[in-house]
Design an enzyme around this catalytic site. Structure first.
Site, mmCIF file in Angstrom:
data_model
loop_
_atom_site.group_PDB
_atom_site.id
_atom_site.type_symbol
_atom_site.label_atom_id
_atom_site.label_comp_id
_atom_site.label_asym_id
_atom_site.label_seq_id
_atom_site.Cartn_x
_atom_site.Cartn_y
_atom_site.Cartn_z
ATOM 1 N N LYS A 28 5.435 -14.614 1.428
ATOM 2 C CA LYS A 28 5.373 -15.432 0.212
ATOM 3 C C LYS A 28 6.797 -15.476 -0.319
ATOM 4 O O LYS A 28 7.090 -15.103 -1.461
ATOM 5 C CB LYS A 28 4.387 -14.802 -0.792
ATOM 6 C CG LYS A 28 4.139 -15.620 -2.040
ATOM 7 C CD LYS A 28 3.496 -16.987 -1.817
ATOM 8 C CE LYS A 28 3.466 -17.776 -3.113
ATOM 9 N NZ LYS A 28 3.046 -19.191 -2.896
ATOM 10 N N ASP A 85 -10.291 -10.416 6.145
ATOM 11 C CA ASP A 85 -11.646 -10.706 5.652
ATOM 12 C C ASP A 85 -11.949 -12.193 5.830
ATOM 13 O O ASP A 85 -13.077 -12.573 6.173
ATOM 14 C CB ASP A 85 -11.814 -10.310 4.172
ATOM 15 C CG ASP A 85 -12.505 -8.954 4.005
ATOM 16 O OD1 ASP A 85 -12.258 -8.055 4.851
ATOM 17 O OD2 ASP A 85 -13.281 -8.787 3.044
ATOM 18 N N TYR A 139 0.826 -1.213 0.000
ATOM 19 C CA TYR A 139 0.000 0.000 0.000
ATOM 20 C C TYR A 139 0.861 1.265 0.000
ATOM 21 O O TYR A 139 0.385 2.334 0.367
ATOM 22 C CB TYR A 139 -0.897 0.036 1.242
ATOM 23 C CG TYR A 139 -2.141 -0.822 1.199
ATOM 24 C CD1 TYR A 139 -2.095 -2.130 0.730
ATOM 25 C CD2 TYR A 139 -3.357 -0.343 1.659
ATOM 26 C CE1 TYR A 139 -3.233 -2.928 0.724
ATOM 27 C CE2 TYR A 139 -4.500 -1.130 1.652
ATOM 28 C CZ TYR A 139 -4.429 -2.424 1.187
ATOM 29 O OH TYR A 139 -5.556 -3.209 1.188
ATOM 30 N N ASP A 192 -4.706 -7.570 4.926
ATOM 31 C CA ASP A 192 -6.045 -7.150 4.483
ATOM 32 C C ASP A 192 -6.861 -8.364 4.070
ATOM 33 O O ASP A 192 -8.014 -8.542 4.482
ATOM 34 C CB ASP A 192 -5.916 -6.166 3.310
ATOM 35 C CG ASP A 192 -7.271 -5.775 2.755
ATOM 36 O OD1 ASP A 192 -8.155 -5.436 3.561
ATOM 37 O OD2 ASP A 192 -7.462 -5.835 1.532
ATOM 38 N N ASP A 238 -0.593 -18.435 0.944
ATOM 39 C CA ASP A 238 -1.553 -19.399 0.385
ATOM 40 C C ASP A 238 -1.853 -20.512 1.391
ATOM 41 O O ASP A 238 -3.012 -20.855 1.654
ATOM 42 C CB ASP A 238 -1.065 -19.955 -0.972
ATOM 43 C CG ASP A 238 0.386 -20.414 -0.966
ATOM 44 O OD1 ASP A 238 1.092 -20.184 0.042
ATOM 45 O OD2 ASP A 238 0.820 -21.023 -1.966
HETATM 46 C C1 IPM Z 1 -9.754 -2.531 5.281
HETATM 47 C C2 IPM Z 1 -10.282 -2.064 3.957
HETATM 48 C C3 IPM Z 1 -9.346 -1.010 3.375
HETATM 49 C C4 IPM Z 1 -7.974 -1.596 3.258
HETATM 50 C C5 IPM Z 1 -9.808 -0.471 2.012
HETATM 51 C C6 IPM Z 1 -11.189 0.096 2.108
HETATM 52 C C7 IPM Z 1 -8.824 0.491 1.413
HETATM 53 O O1 IPM Z 1 -10.449 -3.142 3.080
HETATM 54 O O2 IPM Z 1 -9.571 -1.714 6.189
HETATM 55 O O3 IPM Z 1 -9.512 -3.743 5.426
HETATM 56 O O4 IPM Z 1 -7.673 -2.337 2.293
HETATM 57 O O5 IPM Z 1 -7.154 -1.345 4.131
HETATM 58 MN MN MN Z 2 -10.089 -5.072 3.956
#
Ligand code: IPM
Ligand code: MN
Length: 347
Positions: free
Chosen positions: A184, A245, A134, A241, A217
């Site tokens: 990785k 999720d 990022y 990130d 992975d």
């Molecule tokens: C998170 C979100 C953000 C990120 C996006 C919205 C830029 O997905 O906080 O996990 O990738 O950091």
């Molecule tokens: Mn995210």
């Protein structure tokens, strides 16, 4: 009585719904224990449409004076591209305030059934939050032509990698003593091999912490197959990130995933936000699950030094979920879940 000055950025979509809920719970939790002043900033995609920017030019300086920042969610892609809204508000705050540790807890709350057979996992994901994939370093040339090129470079600095890993080792030491470093390095032979090397160097300073090295992975598979074996997980910005999720999914959904963007040296405010994002499709309908947002309030209280109140908020969340409130999408309204948590707090 101590007074905390909090900056609120409800932002877009359900960010607004869950920030309201979170502040109601904070109000109930604070009663008789501490005071807080909130200043709400309208910075959002709507603000962008009016002003041509997501926040004023001096937005960062305005936020700097607060004890903490609470953010709902940013993004309304129907009117403002995500690449514009996120790079105009959320991401610059994380970077400018050196909130390099993004902490995301993944465990099943009482009463919540995740999609896995596994029970009793408790993972603390620590995501590098200021550089890596990022970094924003890159560019495009020959735009729109056949020979168009797009380059986006990951940046891993020794200082950046060392400080996030050190933070992870400290967390592991205060928990179950295990750290998993995710890279990785079998494919990415510069940055990720470097990350592995720094992990090994630091491991020597933490003989009480056991260390595993995993590739991203394999880690994705492990979080599904054997999440109970994981304690602290440290990963780069993008890998963290993605894994968080997945962590949200195994804990029952994004409605349960809290996060804290921490500046560990406290040279600038930290920021607290649910992981879920703005969810335009359900915005303003009183159906968003506020638990991730309320859990993020608990993380904020912890950071402010209100450990007892933080624990009370988390217990109140679990008292509600243990009764079956908010445990599945669509089961309860935002207001019902918020009221149940407040009732448990005041019981
Ligand atoms: C998170 C979100 C953000 C990120 C996006 C919205 C830029 O997905 O906080 O996990 O990738 O950091
Ligand atoms: Mn995210």
């Amino acid at each position: 009585m101590k007074t905390y000055n909090l900056a609120l950025i409800p932002g877009d979509g359900i960010g607004v719904d869950v920030t309201d809920a979170a502040m109601e719970v904070l109000g109930a939790a604070a009663k008789g224990r501490f005071a807080f002043d909130t200043t709400s900033f309208p910075w959002s995609c709507e603000y962008y449409l009016e002003h041509g920017r997501m926040m004023p030019a001096d937005g960062i300086e305005t936020l700097r004076g607060f004890d903490a920042i609470y953010l709902g969610a940013v993004g309304w892609p129907a009117t403002v591209p995500d690449s514009v809204s996120l790079h105009g508000l959320l991401l610059p705050i994380r970077k400018a305030f050196n909130q390099y540790a993004n902490i995301r807890p993944h465990r099943l709350l009482a009463g919540v059934e995740g999609p896995l057979k596994a029970e009793g996992f408790d993972i603390l994901c620590i995501r590098e939050n200021t550089e890596g994939e990022y970094s924003g370093a890159g560019g495009r040339v020959h735009e729109g032509k056949d020979n168009e090129v797009a380059v986006e470079t990951s940046v891993f600095t020794r200082a950046g990698v060392e400080r996030i890993l050190r933070f992870g080792f400290e967390q592991a030491r205060s928990r179950r003593g295990h750290l998993t470093s995710v890279t990785k390095s079998n494919a990415q032979k510069y940055s990720m091999v470097f990350w592995d090397e720094v992990t090994r160097e630091l491991a020597a300073e933490y003989p009480d912490v056991t260390v595993s090295h995993m590739h991203i992975d394999a880690m994705a598979a492990k979080m599904v197959m054997a999440p109970q074996d994981l304690d602290v997980v440290v990963a780069s910005n993008l890998f963290g990130d993605i894994l968080t999720d997945l962590g949200a999914a195994i804990q029952g959904g994004l409605g349960f995933a809290a996060s804290a963007n921490i500046n560990p040296d406290r040279s600038a405010p930290s920021m607290f936000e649910p992981v879920h994002g703005s969810a335009p499709d359900i915005a303003g309908k009183n159906i968003a699950n506020p638990i991730a947002a309320i859990w993020s309030v608990a993380k904020m209280l912890d950071h402010l030094g209100e450990a007892e109140v933080s624990a009370a908020v988390l217990s109140a969340i679990e008292a509600a979920t243990a009764k079956g409130i908010g445990i599945r999408p669509g089961l309860n309204t935002t207001d019902e879940i918020t009221a149940a948590v407040i009732a448990a707090l005041e019981a």
